[in-house]
Enzyme design. Structure first.
Site, PDB file in Angstrom:
ATOM      1  N   GLY A  46       0.832  -1.204   0.000  1.00  0.00           N
ATOM      2  CA  GLY A  46       0.000   0.000   0.000  1.00  0.00           C
ATOM      3  C   GLY A  46       0.860   1.244   0.000  1.00  0.00           C
ATOM      4  O   GLY A  46       2.004   1.218   0.475  1.00  0.00           O
ATOM      5  N   GLN A  51       2.850  10.136   1.066  1.00  0.00           N
ATOM      6  CA  GLN A  51       4.157   9.481   1.195  1.00  0.00           C
ATOM      7  C   GLN A  51       5.084   9.800   0.030  1.00  0.00           C
ATOM      8  O   GLN A  51       6.289   9.581   0.120  1.00  0.00           O
ATOM      9  CB  GLN A  51       3.991   7.955   1.287  1.00  0.00           C
ATOM     10  CG  GLN A  51       3.314   7.508   2.569  1.00  0.00           C
ATOM     11  CD  GLN A  51       3.196   5.995   2.611  1.00  0.00           C
ATOM     12  OE1 GLN A  51       2.240   5.430   2.106  1.00  0.00           O
ATOM     13  NE2 GLN A  51       4.196   5.332   3.192  1.00  0.00           N
ATOM     14  N   CYS A  95       5.660   0.075   7.233  1.00  0.00           N
ATOM     15  CA  CYS A  95       5.304   1.231   6.407  1.00  0.00           C
ATOM     16  C   CYS A  95       6.516   1.594   5.550  1.00  0.00           C
ATOM     17  O   CYS A  95       7.641   1.601   6.045  1.00  0.00           O
ATOM     18  CB  CYS A  95       4.930   2.400   7.318  1.00  0.00           C
ATOM     19  SG  CYS A  95       4.455   3.892   6.424  1.00  0.00           S
ATOM     20  N   LEU A  96       6.263   1.894   4.279  1.00  0.00           N
ATOM     21  CA  LEU A  96       7.379   2.243   3.394  1.00  0.00           C
ATOM     22  C   LEU A  96       8.052   3.543   3.835  1.00  0.00           C
ATOM     23  O   LEU A  96       9.202   3.786   3.471  1.00  0.00           O
ATOM     24  CB  LEU A  96       6.892   2.361   1.943  1.00  0.00           C
ATOM     25  CG  LEU A  96       6.399   1.051   1.315  1.00  0.00           C
ATOM     26  CD1 LEU A  96       5.883   1.288  -0.098  1.00  0.00           C
ATOM     27  CD2 LEU A  96       7.496  -0.009   1.317  1.00  0.00           C
ATOM     28  N   HIS A 137      -4.707   1.500   7.290  1.00  0.00           N
ATOM     29  CA  HIS A 137      -3.358   2.072   7.441  1.00  0.00           C
ATOM     30  C   HIS A 137      -3.135   3.190   6.417  1.00  0.00           C
ATOM     31  O   HIS A 137      -2.660   4.277   6.760  1.00  0.00           O
ATOM     32  CB  HIS A 137      -2.329   0.942   7.276  1.00  0.00           C
ATOM     33  CG  HIS A 137      -0.898   1.373   7.238  1.00  0.00           C
ATOM     34  ND1 HIS A 137       0.051   0.906   8.125  1.00  0.00           N
ATOM     35  CD2 HIS A 137      -0.228   2.218   6.400  1.00  0.00           C
ATOM     36  CE1 HIS A 137       1.225   1.464   7.837  1.00  0.00           C
ATOM     37  NE2 HIS A 137       1.095   2.254   6.788  1.00  0.00           N
ATOM     38  N   GLU A 138      -3.524   2.926   5.157  1.00  0.00           N
ATOM     39  CA  GLU A 138      -3.309   3.929   4.097  1.00  0.00           C
ATOM     40  C   GLU A 138      -4.229   5.138   4.280  1.00  0.00           C
ATOM     41  O   GLU A 138      -3.825   6.277   4.026  1.00  0.00           O
ATOM     42  CB  GLU A 138      -3.516   3.313   2.709  1.00  0.00           C
ATOM     43  CG  GLU A 138      -2.575   2.154   2.362  1.00  0.00           C
ATOM     44  CD  GLU A 138      -1.113   2.429   2.664  1.00  0.00           C
ATOM     45  OE1 GLU A 138      -0.677   3.593   2.550  1.00  0.00           O
ATOM     46  OE2 GLU A 138      -0.409   1.480   3.044  1.00  0.00           O
ATOM     47  N   HIS A 141      -2.820   7.606   6.602  1.00  0.00           N
ATOM     48  CA  HIS A 141      -1.820   8.498   5.991  1.00  0.00           C
ATOM     49  C   HIS A 141      -2.479   9.775   5.451  1.00  0.00           C
ATOM     50  O   HIS A 141      -1.872  10.846   5.474  1.00  0.00           O
ATOM     51  CB  HIS A 141      -1.108   7.801   4.823  1.00  0.00           C
ATOM     52  CG  HIS A 141       0.039   6.936   5.235  1.00  0.00           C
ATOM     53  ND1 HIS A 141       1.157   7.433   5.883  1.00  0.00           N
ATOM     54  CD2 HIS A 141       0.277   5.615   5.067  1.00  0.00           C
ATOM     55  CE1 HIS A 141       2.018   6.443   6.097  1.00  0.00           C
ATOM     56  NE2 HIS A 141       1.506   5.319   5.617  1.00  0.00           N
TER      57      HIS A 141
HETATM   58 NI    NI Z   1       2.385   3.430   5.639  1.00  0.00          NI
END
Ligand code: NI
Length: 173
Positions: A46, A51, A95-96, A137-138, A141
């Site tokens: 995701g 991000q 998380c990226l 989660h996304e 963000h």
């Molecule tokens: Ni994340």
């Protein structure tokens, strides 16, 4: 398509509330393509627009993990939660924007979400298991929230310090 640079925590852009998308433009289509490519390349399941430094309410995801299974890339524009289950689920999240840090987070096990597709149509779907965790989660963000915000302050500070160190090392090259 092009890879975009993923912001690493801490970064003020990751703490901001993103803006609703008014209409689907070529820029938005390009953004979605780039985000999917960036996510698959990372690799991740995701990615949210903030991000990559774009403050639009857009996220991409693909939680198909079985090897050889057909990919299922999804683009969600202006996603909204319509319903969450009372039952909850714990997943080890990463998380990226917080590379190589993982922690258990509890969230509703199922969630129904409505969003706009790239063709401008409204779509509604109920997610469970990993998809439910990922979409929540996304969506966090898009509201400037990270999974580490669910952790105890000490653990969160520890991870943040590690990320500050990582960013210093990356800056040195
Ligand atoms: Ni994340």
């Amino acid at each position: 398509m092009a890879l975009r640079n993923i912001l690493i925590h801490p970064d003020p852009r990751l703490k901001k509330v993103a803006t609703p998308v008014a209409s689907v433009t070529d820029d938005l289509r390009r953004l979605a393509d780039d985000m999917l490519e960036t996510m698959y390349h990372a690799p991740g399941i995701g990615l949210a627009a903030p991000q990559v430094g774009v403050m639009d309410r857009v996220l991409v995801m693909d939680c198909v993990k079985d090897e050889g299974a057909r990919p299922d890339p999804m683009v969600l524009i202006n996603p909204k939660v319509l319903w969450t289950s009372e039952a909850r689920n714990v997943y080890e999240e990463g998380c990226l924007s917080i590379p190589e840090q993982y922690a258990e987070v509890e969230r509703p096990a199922e969630v129904e979400v409505e969003w706009m597709e790239l063709d401008g149509k409204t779509r509604r779907e109920k997610f469970d298991a990993l998809w439910a965790t990922c979409v929540q989660h996304e969506m966090d963000h898009l509201d400037g929230k990270l999974f580490i915000d669910y952790l105890r302050p000490l653990k969160r500070q520890m991870i943040t310090r590690k990320m500050q160190k990582l960013k210093r090392e990356m800056a040195r090259g």
